[in-house]
Design an enzyme around this catalytic site. Sequence first.
Site, PDB file in Angstrom:
ATOM      1  N   ILE A 154       2.539  -1.369   5.154  1.00  0.00           N
ATOM      2  CA  ILE A 154       2.014  -0.038   5.426  1.00  0.00           C
ATOM      3  C   ILE A 154       3.202   0.900   5.613  1.00  0.00           C
ATOM      4  O   ILE A 154       4.201   0.534   6.225  1.00  0.00           O
ATOM      5  CB  ILE A 154       1.082  -0.021   6.654  1.00  0.00           C
ATOM      6  CG1 ILE A 154       0.459   1.365   6.845  1.00  0.00           C
ATOM      7  CG2 ILE A 154       1.801  -0.497   7.919  1.00  0.00           C
ATOM      8  CD1 ILE A 154      -0.669   1.384   7.877  1.00  0.00           C
ATOM      9  N   THR A 193       0.848  -1.193   0.000  1.00  0.00           N
ATOM     10  CA  THR A 193       0.000   0.000   0.000  1.00  0.00           C
ATOM     11  C   THR A 193       0.882   1.241   0.000  1.00  0.00           C
ATOM     12  O   THR A 193       2.081   1.177   0.238  1.00  0.00           O
ATOM     13  CB  THR A 193      -0.897   0.053   1.248  1.00  0.00           C
ATOM     14  OG1 THR A 193      -0.065   0.269   2.408  1.00  0.00           O
ATOM     15  CG2 THR A 193      -1.699  -1.217   1.435  1.00  0.00           C
ATOM     16  N   ILE A 238       6.423  -2.954   7.724  1.00  0.00           N
ATOM     17  CA  ILE A 238       6.436  -1.501   7.804  1.00  0.00           C
ATOM     18  C   ILE A 238       7.373  -0.972   6.723  1.00  0.00           C
ATOM     19  O   ILE A 238       8.547  -1.333   6.669  1.00  0.00           O
ATOM     20  CB  ILE A 238       6.901  -1.023   9.196  1.00  0.00           C
ATOM     21  CG1 ILE A 238       6.078  -1.700  10.292  1.00  0.00           C
ATOM     22  CG2 ILE A 238       6.794   0.500   9.280  1.00  0.00           C
ATOM     23  CD1 ILE A 238       4.582  -1.494  10.205  1.00  0.00           C
ATOM     24  N   LYS A 239       6.849  -0.112   5.852  1.00  0.00           N
ATOM     25  CA  LYS A 239       7.634   0.422   4.744  1.00  0.00           C
ATOM     26  C   LYS A 239       8.451   1.621   5.211  1.00  0.00           C
ATOM     27  O   LYS A 239       7.907   2.599   5.726  1.00  0.00           O
ATOM     28  CB  LYS A 239       6.725   0.841   3.587  1.00  0.00           C
ATOM     29  CG  LYS A 239       6.099  -0.320   2.849  1.00  0.00           C
ATOM     30  CD  LYS A 239       5.122   0.135   1.784  1.00  0.00           C
ATOM     31  CE  LYS A 239       5.794   0.679   0.554  1.00  0.00           C
ATOM     32  NZ  LYS A 239       4.810   0.962  -0.528  1.00  0.00           N
ATOM     33  N   ILE A 240       9.768   1.527   5.011  1.00  0.00           N
ATOM     34  CA  ILE A 240      10.694   2.604   5.356  1.00  0.00           C
ATOM     35  C   ILE A 240      11.508   2.934   4.108  1.00  0.00           C
ATOM     36  O   ILE A 240      12.074   2.036   3.479  1.00  0.00           O
ATOM     37  CB  ILE A 240      11.640   2.175   6.495  1.00  0.00           C
ATOM     38  CG1 ILE A 240      10.834   1.878   7.766  1.00  0.00           C
ATOM     39  CG2 ILE A 240      12.690   3.250   6.759  1.00  0.00           C
ATOM     40  CD1 ILE A 240      11.677   1.363   8.925  1.00  0.00           C
TER      41      ILE A 240
END
Length: 371
Positions: free
Chosen positions: A107, A44, A138-140
Site C-alpha cells: 500500500i 496496489t 509500505i510503498k515509498i
Amino acid sequence: MTDRLKALADAGVSIWLDDLSRERIESGNLAELVAERSVVGVTTNPTIFASAISDGERYDAQVRDLVAGGADVDKVIFELTTDDVRNACDVLAPVAAAHHADGRVSIEVEPTLANDTDATIVSAKALWAAVDRPNALIKIPATLEGLPAITACIGAGISVNVTLIFSVERYRAVMDAYLAGLEQARDAGIDLSTIQSVASFFVSRVDTEVDQRLEKIGTDEALALRGQAAVANARLAYAAFEEVLATSRWQALAEAGANPQRPLWASTGVKNPAYPDTLYVTDLVVADTVNTMPEKTLLAFADHGEVEGDQVTGRAADAHDLFDGLRAVGIDLDDVFLVLEAEGVDKFKKSWDELVATVEAQMASSGTAGA
C-alpha cells in the site's frame, strides 16, 4: 494455462498481481489466483483503488457509515484502502508463512508527499499501524527525499516496497538506504528477519521514453536500438544487486538475520503493441526477483509466455554495450531518467487526485442515498 506460470515461479520469479479490489477479495478470486495461478503477492496504487471503488457496490455501506460519522475524504480513503490491504494480507498469510519473502501486499504512502521526507515517514507509520499485518509492505517512492524516509522506516522495523526507481544510480542509493535502515534496526534490537523489502524498478516506461527519442533522431542506427533499453537497464540493476550482496556490509547484516531487498520488475505491461506482450516477463527471468503484473500480462503469460532459463545473470556487459550505443546516437540517459522520475511523481499525484475525486463522488452519492 497454469503450467507456464508454474515454470516462471520454479525459475525463481515471484509472481505478484498489480491489482486489488474488494470484489477480488470477497468473491474468492484473489484466493483462486493464489491457489491456481502461482500468484504470491499483490501491489496496489491509487488508480487501482479508484477503479475498484467506482466499479460495483461493495464499498457503499462502509462509505455511508463513514460519511454518517463525519469522516472527510482523506479519512474515507484511508479506511477503505487499509481495510482492503489488511484483508488481502489475510488471504496471502498462508503464503507468507510458507515462503517468508512472499505473501506480501503493498500500500502506497500518499503520493503528494513524495518530496517531503518527514511527512512520508508519518504516513508510512500510520499505514503500517492501521493495516497491522506483518506481511504488508509500505510503498515509498525513491525520490531524493524518499531515501531518508526509507532508512527511517526500515530502521523502525517497517517492511518497505521502494517504488518509482528508474536509474541504476538511484537504485544503488536505494540499496544503501535499505542497508542503513537495517543497521539502525539491528542497533535498536529489532529482529532483522521480520523486515522485508523489495525495490521496484520500472521497466516499460524506459522503452517508451527512449524509443520516442530514438524515433526523433530517426537514423537507421538509432531506430535499430528501439525496444532494448528497458531490459538492458533492468539487467544492469540486477548486476548492481549482486554486487551489494557480495559486500562485507551486507554479509554482516545477513549473518544478523537480514533479508535481501529483492529487485521487483514493475511497469511490466507492454506499452508498444509492436512488442511481444510478455516481453518484460520473458526477458527478465532470474531467480530471487519479483515480477508484478497487471492481470492482462499475467493471463498473456499463462497463455503463451515462455521460460527460457536465466535471462539476466551475466548480461551486464551486453547491457553496457547497448547503453554505449544509445549514447553514441545521441541519447542522454541521465536526462531520460530525470524526466521519467519527474513524470512518475506527477503521475502518482494525478493518480491520487483521481482517487480523491472518485471517493468524493461516492461520498456524495452515499449522502444522497441516506438522506
